[in-house]
Write a protein that holds these residues in place. Structure first.
Motif, short mmCIF file in Angstrom:
data_model
loop_
_atom_site.label_atom_id
_atom_site.label_comp_id
_atom_site.label_asym_id
_atom_site.label_seq_id
_atom_site.Cartn_x
_atom_site.Cartn_y
_atom_site.Cartn_z
N PRO A 70 0.84 -1.21 0.00
CA PRO A 70 0.00 0.00 0.00
C PRO A 70 0.87 1.25 0.00
O PRO A 70 1.87 1.32 0.73
N GLY A 109 3.94 0.17 5.31
CA GLY A 109 4.92 1.23 5.55
C GLY A 109 4.38 2.25 6.54
O GLY A 109 3.19 2.25 6.87
N TYR A 111 5.78 6.50 8.24
CA TYR A 111 6.61 7.68 7.94
C TYR A 111 6.28 8.17 6.52
O TYR A 111 5.12 8.25 6.14
N GLU A 112 7.30 8.45 5.68
CA GLU A 112 7.06 8.92 4.31
C GLU A 112 7.12 7.76 3.32
O GLU A 112 7.12 7.97 2.11
N ILE A 123 -0.42 -0.58 -4.40
CA ILE A 123 -1.84 -0.20 -4.54
C ILE A 123 -2.16 0.98 -3.62
O ILE A 123 -1.46 1.24 -2.64
N SER A 124 -3.21 1.71 -4.01
CA SER A 124 -3.73 2.78 -3.15
C SER A 124 -5.23 2.57 -2.99
O SER A 124 -5.92 2.22 -3.95
N ILE A 125 -5.74 2.81 -1.78
CA ILE A 125 -7.18 2.59 -1.57
C ILE A 125 -7.99 3.86 -1.80
O ILE A 125 -9.21 3.86 -1.69
N GLY A 126 -7.31 4.97 -2.12
CA GLY A 126 -8.09 6.18 -2.41
C GLY A 126 -7.23 7.43 -2.43
O GLY A 126 -6.09 7.42 -1.95
N TYR A 181 -6.56 10.10 -0.83
CA TYR A 181 -6.43 10.84 0.43
C TYR A 181 -5.19 10.25 1.10
O TYR A 181 -4.75 9.15 0.75
N VAL A 182 -4.61 10.96 2.02
CA VAL A 182 -3.33 10.53 2.61
C VAL A 182 -3.56 9.98 4.01
O VAL A 182 -4.13 10.65 4.87
N LEU A 183 -3.14 8.73 4.21
CA LEU A 183 -3.21 8.11 5.55
C LEU A 183 -1.83 8.20 6.20
O LEU A 183 -0.87 8.66 5.59
N GLY A 233 0.36 2.13 6.04
CA GLY A 233 -0.28 1.13 5.20
C GLY A 233 -1.25 0.21 5.92
O GLY A 233 -1.93 -0.60 5.28
N ALA A 270 -5.05 0.56 4.97
CA ALA A 270 -5.21 0.06 3.59
C ALA A 270 -5.15 -1.46 3.57
O ALA A 270 -5.93 -2.12 2.86
#
Ligand code: JEE
Length: 247
Positions: A87, A113, A115-116, A135-138, A140-142, A145, A148
């Protein structure tokens, strides 16, 4: 299906002991194994991060612990190779089609993951010996991982035979390929027939299955047009009978 999750927050995955996923684990349908990344650190502080090369904000996850963790977790006496799911905000959008595809895999490993992000060489090195998917679930920033991974694990696990009480309901879900392809589902109702003066739509009490199916499709189309016009554009015009076009 075997699912390995590598994270610095194993407790984040307590929800996987609950409800249908927890029941499926206890029934042996899903084998979920949690691994604390710090197990592969050897300094006093169990350090997993460091400053980014080239400068910039925040910290980056060091490659060494990840390399050793992935080596250990993916080592399999029978030579089986997992698919590594990574993620990241920069990943390919995760969709129901991906869930259906991943539900066919015998073994998934998730790298959570923080941190950054994780040093980019970790994915490159892992790709030498297993398929890797970012992959990304959307959009927006979480903060990491783990959320996700919970989303993907639930979306995939619920498609496995025996996990949902009624397999059919997975097939009728929104976004599932099949009868209501690309439509979100309409409203659902249960007893009582009247609640605070709100009546259940009479068609649902009529016992006319054809009329109920038509009503549900109309409502699904209506809700999709209202909330997800982007999905309407994807509909094959032949899928819309004349009445649908009037919505
Ligand atoms: N899946 C998924 C995710 C994630 C996700 C997944 C994994 C990790 C590991 C660390 N983080 C935090 C993090 C925050 C900020 C940044 C840099 N930013 C620069 C500017 O653009 C945005 C990104 C990187 C990482 C993660 C976030 N967020 N949103 C999704 N849909």
């Amino acid at each position: 299906m075997r699912i390995d999750i590598i994270t610095i927050f194993p407790d984040y995955f307590a929800p996987l002991d609950l409800s249908l996923i927890g029941k499926a684990r206890r029934a042996g349908l899903i084998d979920v194994r949690l691994h604390d990344l710090r197990r592969w650190t050897y300094d006093r502080h169990h350090t997993v991060d460091d400053t980014p090369y080239g400068g910039g904000p925040g910290m980056v996850m060091k490659p060494e612990p990840w390399g050793e963790a992935l080596d250990a977790v993916t080592a399999d006496a029978d030579g089986a190779v997992p698919r590594l799911i990574l993620p990241t905000p920069s990943g390919r959008p995760f969709t129901q089609r991906d869930a259906v595809r991943l539900a066919e895999e015998p073994w998934l490993v998730f790298a959570c993951g923080r941190y950054e992000g994780i040093d980019a060489r970790v994915a490159v090195d892992a790709a030498r010996r297993m398929p890797v998917e970012e992959i990304s679930i959307g959009d927006y920033v979480l903060n990491g991982g783990e959320v996700a991974t919970l989303v993907v694990v639930e979306a995939v696990s619920r498609l496995l035979p025996g996990v949902l009480g009624n397999a059919e309901s997975a097939a009728q879900d929104s976004f599932s390929p099949g009868t209501m392809d690309h439509l979100v589902e309409g409203p659902v109702y249960t007893k009582p027939a009247v609640w605070r003066g709100h009546e259940v739509p009479p068609v649902l009490l009529s016992g006319h299955h054809g009329a109920v199916d038509r009503w549900r499709r109309d409502e699904a189309l209506r809700k999709t047009a209202r909330n997800r016009p982007d999905l309407i554009d994807r509909l094959d015009p032949d899928q819309l009978d004349k009445r649908d076009r009037e919505v």
